[in-house]
Write a protein that holds these residues in place. Sequence first.
Motif, PDB file in Angstrom:
ATOM      1  N   UNK A 176       9.706   8.635   2.233  1.00  0.00           N
ATOM      2  CA  UNK A 176      10.763   9.631   2.003  1.00  0.00           C
ATOM      3  C   UNK A 176      10.587  10.276   0.629  1.00  0.00           C
ATOM      4  N   UNK A 177      10.328   9.433  -0.383  1.00  0.00           N
ATOM      5  CA  UNK A 177      10.098   9.950  -1.730  1.00  0.00           C
ATOM      6  C   UNK A 177       8.798  10.745  -1.800  1.00  0.00           C
ATOM      7  N   UNK A 178       7.781  10.292  -1.070  1.00  0.00           N
ATOM      8  CA  UNK A 178       6.489  10.993  -1.068  1.00  0.00           C
ATOM      9  C   UNK A 178       6.634  12.378  -0.457  1.00  0.00           C
ATOM     10  N   UNK A 179       7.303  12.458   0.686  1.00  0.00           N
ATOM     11  CA  UNK A 179       7.502  13.751   1.355  1.00  0.00           C
ATOM     12  C   UNK A 179       8.327  14.689   0.478  1.00  0.00           C
ATOM     13  N   UNK A 180       9.352  14.145  -0.163  1.00  0.00           N
ATOM     14  CA  UNK A 180      10.178  14.970  -1.056  1.00  0.00           C
ATOM     15  C   UNK A 180       9.347  15.512  -2.214  1.00  0.00           C
ATOM     16  N   UNK A 181       8.454  14.677  -2.748  1.00  0.00           N
ATOM     17  CA  UNK A 181       7.598  15.102  -3.852  1.00  0.00           C
ATOM     18  C   UNK A 181       6.589  16.150  -3.397  1.00  0.00           C
ATOM     19  N   UNK A 182       6.037  15.972  -2.204  1.00  0.00           N
ATOM     20  CA  UNK A 182       5.056  16.929  -1.687  1.00  0.00           C
ATOM     21  C   UNK A 182       5.705  18.294  -1.440  1.00  0.00           C
ATOM     22  N   UNK A 183       6.922  18.281  -0.939  1.00  0.00           N
ATOM     23  CA  UNK A 183       7.623  19.542  -0.648  1.00  0.00           C
ATOM     24  C   UNK A 183       7.885  20.342  -1.919  1.00  0.00           C
ATOM     25  N   UNK A 184       8.010  19.663  -3.043  1.00  0.00           N
ATOM     26  CA  UNK A 184       8.271  20.377  -4.307  1.00  0.00           C
ATOM     27  C   UNK A 184       7.005  20.961  -4.929  1.00  0.00           C
ATOM     28  N   UNK A 185       5.837  20.594  -4.374  1.00  0.00           N
ATOM     29  CA  UNK A 185       4.585  21.131  -4.915  1.00  0.00           C
ATOM     30  C   UNK A 185       4.443  22.598  -4.551  1.00  0.00           C
ATOM     31  N   UNK A 186       3.989  23.391  -5.511  1.00  0.00           N
ATOM     32  CA  UNK A 186       3.825  24.828  -5.260  1.00  0.00           C
ATOM     33  C   UNK A 186       2.470  25.169  -4.654  1.00  0.00           C
ATOM     34  N   UNK A 239       0.830  -1.207   0.000  1.00  0.00           N
ATOM     35  CA  UNK A 239       0.000   0.000   0.000  1.00  0.00           C
ATOM     36  C   UNK A 239       0.868   1.262   0.000  1.00  0.00           C
ATOM     37  N   UNK A 240       2.016   1.200   0.679  1.00  0.00           N
ATOM     38  CA  UNK A 240       2.934   2.345   0.662  1.00  0.00           C
ATOM     39  C   UNK A 240       3.492   2.561  -0.747  1.00  0.00           C
ATOM     40  N   UNK A 241       3.797   1.467  -1.443  1.00  0.00           N
ATOM     41  CA  UNK A 241       4.277   1.564  -2.823  1.00  0.00           C
ATOM     42  C   UNK A 241       3.205   2.151  -3.726  1.00  0.00           C
ATOM     43  N   UNK A 242       1.960   1.757  -3.507  1.00  0.00           N
ATOM     44  CA  UNK A 242       0.847   2.291  -4.286  1.00  0.00           C
ATOM     45  C   UNK A 242       0.733   3.802  -4.109  1.00  0.00           C
ATOM     46  N   UNK A 243       0.855   4.269  -2.869  1.00  0.00           N
ATOM     47  CA  UNK A 243       0.793   5.706  -2.601  1.00  0.00           C
ATOM     48  C   UNK A 243       2.001   6.441  -3.215  1.00  0.00           C
ATOM     49  N   UNK A 244       3.152   5.789  -3.194  1.00  0.00           N
ATOM     50  CA  UNK A 244       4.352   6.372  -3.801  1.00  0.00           C
ATOM     51  C   UNK A 244       4.149   6.603  -5.298  1.00  0.00           C
ATOM     52  N   UNK A 245       3.613   5.600  -5.988  1.00  0.00           N
ATOM     53  CA  UNK A 245       3.373   5.727  -7.427  1.00  0.00           C
ATOM     54  C   UNK A 245       2.324   6.791  -7.702  1.00  0.00           C
ATOM     55  N   UNK A 246       1.252   6.822  -6.874  1.00  0.00           N
ATOM     56  CA  UNK A 246       0.158   7.768  -7.096  1.00  0.00           C
ATOM     57  C   UNK A 246       0.610   9.220  -6.946  1.00  0.00           C
ATOM     58  N   UNK A 247       1.530   9.482  -6.018  1.00  0.00           N
ATOM     59  CA  UNK A 247       1.945  10.860  -5.746  1.00  0.00           C
ATOM     60  C   UNK A 247       3.181  11.253  -6.545  1.00  0.00           C
ATOM     61  N   UNK A 248       4.132  10.353  -6.668  1.00  0.00           N
ATOM     62  CA  UNK A 248       5.387  10.677  -7.352  1.00  0.00           C
ATOM     63  C   UNK A 248       5.315  10.483  -8.866  1.00  0.00           C
ATOM     64  N   UNK A 249       4.418   9.608  -9.331  1.00  0.00           N
ATOM     65  CA  UNK A 249       4.263   9.365 -10.769  1.00  0.00           C
ATOM     66  C   UNK A 249       2.775   9.344 -11.142  1.00  0.00           C
ATOM     67  N   UNK A 250       2.070  10.445 -10.895  1.00  0.00           N
ATOM     68  CA  UNK A 250       0.609  10.450 -11.104  1.00  0.00           C
ATOM     69  C   UNK A 250       0.182  10.210 -12.551  1.00  0.00           C
ATOM     70  N   UNK A 251       0.980  10.687 -13.514  1.00  0.00           N
ATOM     71  CA  UNK A 251       0.603  10.527 -14.920  1.00  0.00           C
ATOM     72  C   UNK A 251       0.750   9.088 -15.401  1.00  0.00           C
ATOM     73  N   UNK A 252       1.577   8.320 -14.737  1.00  0.00           N
ATOM     74  CA  UNK A 252       1.796   6.939 -15.134  1.00  0.00           C
ATOM     75  C   UNK A 252       1.153   5.942 -14.160  1.00  0.00           C
ATOM     76  N   UNK A 253       0.326   6.463 -13.258  1.00  0.00           N
ATOM     77  CA  UNK A 253      -0.238   5.608 -12.193  1.00  0.00           C
ATOM     78  C   UNK A 253      -1.044   4.447 -12.765  1.00  0.00           C
TER      79      UNK A 253
END
Length: 315
Positions: free
Chosen positions: A219-229, A118-132
Amino acid sequence: MEPGNGTRISEFVLLGLSEEPDLQPLIFGLFLSMYLITVFGNLLIILAISSDSHLHTPMYFFLANLSFVDICFTSTTIPKMLVNIETQSKVITYEGCITQMYFFLLFGVLDDFLLTVMAYDRFVAICHPLHYTVIMHPRLCGLLVLVSWIMCVLNSLVESLMALQLSFCTDLEIPQFFCELNQMVQLACSDNFLNIMVMYFLVGLLGGGPLAGIIYSYYRIVSSIRRMSSALGKYKAFSTCASHLSVVSLFYCTGLGVYLSSAVSHSSHSSATASVMYTVVTPMLNPFVYSLRNKDIKGSLYFLIISCTRLKKCP
């Protein structure tokens, strides 16, 4: 206790949470209530997801599997505990103990694997939304669950077969309300060094590995969220992870608390009480965490209840 003469023992004694007779009715009522809430709550989650086509997505597919595993996880221990209290007996057969231990390990580790998936699923959804939708296609979701089942079955099989090779003393008492692998191994009269080494190796591999995967994903999810404007985008991204992160924290904190409490305090009573947290309390709270923090689940449950009410009114 003298070692046995080579004959296999026929039963163990589960000491339970308390030996006070006056507390037994209270313990019975409390655990029966918790068990029914766990089963009913997780069944509602499964029914809500299966009945609502809008929830036929990878995230809810994994959640339905987690709810099913939680039901099975608590069903391996609580019913036997309730029967023992009702019959005023603390005995469990040798075969029953091995069987209980096998399924306890199976569903406990499977819980861990599903949380990682489930954590991997959330990682893909947030870090790679266009390819989810391309990455998390139904075949991959089914394969992830299948691989999780296979690895957990093999792990439980190895641990159980190794436990069958041990020789035990007579009048064995397990300071728990269920047959826990660690307690069984410690009670063996024969050499248990290999069992202990394999047990800790598999705990590190199947417990530490998924935890590392969850930490890396977030870690990747938080990094991706921080880059959101956009502040709204950050809030939506975080809200999709909040329920899962709450369950992960609850699962690992309670499980870690059990082993830390047993390491610091050698009291068998405190260890048994701590075990209640991850074997009973966590599966019971999971449906509340997901339903209260997820508007899609709440909406589906609402329509499910309304539909059931209307069916009852029909002639």
